[in-house]
Scaffold this active site. Structure first.
Site, PDB file in Angstrom:
ATOM      1  CB  SER A   1      -1.135 -14.637   9.432  1.00  0.00           C
ATOM      2  OG  SER A   1      -0.742 -14.622   8.069  1.00  0.00           O
TER       3      SER A   1
ATOM      4  CG  HIS B   1       5.030  -9.475  -0.585  1.00  0.00           C
ATOM      5  ND1 HIS B   1       4.109  -9.863   0.361  1.00  0.00           N
ATOM      6  CD2 HIS B   1       6.057 -10.347  -0.494  1.00  0.00           C
ATOM      7  CE1 HIS B   1       4.568 -10.922   1.010  1.00  0.00           C
ATOM      8  NE2 HIS B   1       5.749 -11.230   0.500  1.00  0.00           N
TER       9      HIS B   1
ATOM     10  N   GLY C   1       1.227  -7.336  13.060  1.00  0.00           N
ATOM     11  CA  GLY C   1       0.142  -7.427  12.103  1.00  0.00           C
ATOM     12  C   GLY C   1       0.341  -8.423  10.984  1.00  0.00           C
TER      13      GLY C   1
ATOM     14  CB  CYS D   1       5.265  -1.691 -22.470  1.00  0.00           C
ATOM     15  SG  CYS D   1       6.832  -0.870 -22.092  1.00  0.00           S
TER      16      CYS D   1
ATOM     17  CB  CYS E   1      11.277  -3.601 -21.742  1.00  0.00           C
ATOM     18  SG  CYS E   1      10.059  -2.319 -21.293  1.00  0.00           S
TER      19      CYS E   1
ATOM     20  CG  ASP F   1      -0.303  -0.293   2.514  1.00  0.00           C
ATOM     21  OD1 ASP F   1       0.786   0.248   2.761  1.00  0.00           O
ATOM     22  OD2 ASP F   1      -0.877  -1.064   3.309  1.00  0.00           O
TER      23      ASP F   1
END
Length: 315
Positions: A254, A160, A252, A193, A171, A136
């Site tokens: 798991s 991630h 926060g 792209c 590319c 985020d």
């Protein structure tokens, strides 16, 4: 042995409850935080829930909204984060639509009390690094550096990827994830792209054979997918382990992803192996895994919402 307790005054040990006051344990955690000079933080989706971003392991409203547009798609919520979805054109379209809706949600979200806590550690020169599983980018709104090329300033390692950018699948050119691209994704169709298209024109003018033009996708890393910055992240993590952090705070998450489990265990071992062993703290609403797996890693597990816990830690 991990000491597990809640903020309401209950100390928990496995399934047994002892009527002890948590004040002493909480005081020890607070003192460890005050003494810390090299604190590493690891965060997961739970720290962003209060900011307006759903935790996909406990809520799937956004997924259901997208699924209604693709009733024939055989896809579970967790499958939206697995690279195998690209094997089928329908699930691929679901992915793009889902990411467009998620981008819309994230754009309206706000940094939480927990994000502010991590920022305060940085301001107080206590933060060595924060590794986040979240995409985020709320930390960037607090002006915390996420740029892997700026090693001296790097504070947030995005394990991630991120939702601030999109990337070409051929590319690897990055573009801002703007409204135009979001609207294209919402229709389940990735845009081409621009860099690849320009190269194609140049080749045609030079009389060379045509090559494939890439398409854009969100700059996120799915399960069973290679991370283009994986080597850089590994180097940073190895550096931090060698720095012997004096405190590790895991919040926060798991702890179900193999990579994050390995990282937490390596960092925890480093904290405990210092000349003056530090403290490893886990903050999460629920217990995770077997106690035998984590008892040698976590010194304390405070069960509760991360915003509530960090507020007590800073009292």
């Amino acid at each position: 042995m991990t000491i597990r307790f809640t903020l309401d005054g209950t100390v928990l040990e496995g399934e047994h409850t002892f009527g002890e006051d948590v004040a002493e344990h909480l005081s020890k955690v607070v003192n460890a935080l005050h003494r810390s000079k090299r604190c590493v933080v690891v965060t997961g989706a739970g720290i962003s829930v209060s900011g307006g971003i759903p935790d996909f392991r406990s809520a799937n409203g956004l997924y259901n909204l997208v699924k209604d547009r693709y009733p024939s798609a055989v896809l579970k919520g967790k499958d939206l984060f697995d690279a195998s979805l690209f094997r089928d054109p329908i699930t691929t379209s679901v992915f793009y639509t889902f990411m467009a809706e998620l981008k819309q949600v994230v754009s309206k979200a706000c940094p939480t009390r927990t994000h502010e806590f991590v920022k305060s550690l940085d301001k107080d020169n206590k933060l060595l690094r924060c590794y986040t599983q979240n995409i985020d980018c709320l930390e960037e709104r607090l002006e915390m550096c996420c740029d892997m090329t700026k090693k001296q300033d790097l504070r947030i390692v995005q394990l991630h990827g991120d939702l601030n950018n999109v990337i070409c699948n051929m590319c690897r050119t990055l573009y801002p994830f703007d409204d135009v691209k979001r609207d294209s994704f919402r229709e389940g169709t990735p845009p081409s792209c621009e860099n690849c298209e320009n190269l194609q024109v140049v080749r045609e003018l030079a009389g060379k054979r045509a090559v494939a033009v890439g398409t854009l996708r969100p700059n996120v890393v799915l399960y069973n997918e290679h991370h283009t910055q994986g080597d850089q992240i590994a180097e940073v993590a190895a550096f931090d382990v060698k720095k012997r952090p004096d405190m590790l705070i895991v919040m926060g998450t798991s702890l179900k992803v193999v990579g994050i489990k390995r990282l937490v265990k390596e960092l925890g071992k480093s904290v405990h192996s210092a000349a003056k062993p530090g403290t490893v703290l886990f903050i999460n609403n629920a217990d995770v895994g077997s106690h035998s797996e984590w008892d040698s890693v976590f010194d304390y597990h405070i069960l509760g919402k991360t915003d509530d816990v960090v507020e007590r830690l800073e009292d």
